[in-house]
Design an enzyme around this catalytic site. Sequence first.
Site, short mmCIF file in Angstrom:
data_model
loop_
_atom_site.label_atom_id
_atom_site.label_comp_id
_atom_site.label_asym_id
_atom_site.label_seq_id
_atom_site.Cartn_x
_atom_site.Cartn_y
_atom_site.Cartn_z
N ASP A 90 18.45 55.07 4.74
CA ASP A 90 18.82 54.22 3.61
C ASP A 90 19.27 55.03 2.39
OD1 ASP A 90 18.01 52.04 5.20
OD2 ASP A 90 15.95 52.22 4.48
N GLU A 129 24.34 40.96 6.92
CA GLU A 129 22.99 41.13 7.47
C GLU A 129 22.01 41.60 6.39
OE1 GLU A 129 21.98 40.34 10.45
OE2 GLU A 129 19.95 41.17 10.39
#
Length: 464
Positions: free
Chosen positions: A50, A224
């Site tokens: 991330d 998403e």
Amino acid sequence: MRSPTPPRRRIAALALAFAFAAATLSVAADPSPSPAQADNPIIQTIYTADPAPLVHNGRVYLYTGHDEDNSTWFDMREWRVWSSDDMVNWTDHGSPLSIDTFSWARENAWAGQAVERNGKFYWYVPVINDATGGNAIGVAVADSPAGPFRDALGHPLVASAEIDPTVFIDTDGQAYLYWGNPNLWYVKLNADMTSYSGSPARIPLTTQGFGTRPGGTDRPTLYEEGPWVYKRGALYYMVFAARCCSEFIAYSTAPGPTGPWTYRGTVMPAQGGSFTNHAGVIDFKGGSYFFYHNGALPGGGGFTRSVAVEKFTYNADGTFPTINMTTTGAPQTGSLNPYVRQEAETIAWGTGVETEPSGEGGMNVGWIENGDWIKVKGAAFGTGARFFNARVASANGGGSIELRLDGANGPLVGTCGVAGTGGWQSWTTVSCPVSGASGTRDLYLKFTGGSGYLFNVNWWQFAT
Ligand code: FUB
């Protein structure tokens, strides 16, 4: 405390095999004498995920999550910070923020983003709210980009939220926080960056705005998770993880920060052995860079991910080119000055080694065994180095630092002996003569000695 056999050593040791495999592939394709070696993923000492890059004062600060070794779920307990001024040599700043920073949080140190405003750094992260058991967004604040960060509020910024906050400050000074999975939300942040006006609003997930998900009945659009919002010229971009699973990276654009959004297509196809992906996009020193994660390190996969970066150029009309994952990574911007103190944890590629907080501040490299090495790319030696100094410590018998150029078995330009110092944090400075190090070369610090852990290195510096 060092453990005798930390599990993450496995990553580092196998990273050696990965580097050689990438180099071998490169040799097969290109018979040049100095084959390109892997620089992606950009961190080899732990699994990272991330990525959220931030440019500040000529450096890129990279905020990441940390996938625990051998995870079978998103087992993430802390966030990490790294920085670079050349996109290749990355300095480890350790973990200035963890679940423990938020007294009200329980677990799930998942994807967040940091931003600077008025000399303070605000890091927005999703966690599980201990009081509700649901997701919440916390905000931490620091006086420097590498922290330490503290809980800015003592309670959630958004008490009941979905995951993956991303923050954007528009050119008129208005800041926005976006987040969400399965929905996509935004709220206007106040100038203090730790409160907001109005209520969180849903961004309509229309197929016009976010594409059509094949077979997507309950989630008709491709959106998403993992939004990343920024502005380029007059155009607003929202880059996001699309479809599940495996995810690919897609994007939409809009004339304003709250839409209306138009779906623009794929940025990065589903690749790389992780079923999630998560993007961060910046401009740095005149180039554009796309950060993402994959499962490319040995032992890597959907829950043991690694952050990587590619350089790219926008098409003339502002659309994205298709960006593919590589093991080469971004080219180096500039070179590294070996005549100033360099942290040992500034690494382009490392095998076998790990890092830990140093008793002298910052981090040091440790868990060094015979044959481990660190590559520092593009060291500008100029007319020639004469001496090498290193800050070292050893609770064992020590060993040697071999200084090699171009490769781990390349020309030897110096060898520095390290004796035991009586402790892993009992530091001393060793020096040795250097001969043959001139021009701009890749420097390899190769560690040799007996068995077991040899010594730690805090920093090094060449002298003329
Ligand atoms: O890292 C945990 C979750 O996986 C993130 O919050 C998502 O964006 C996905 O990358």
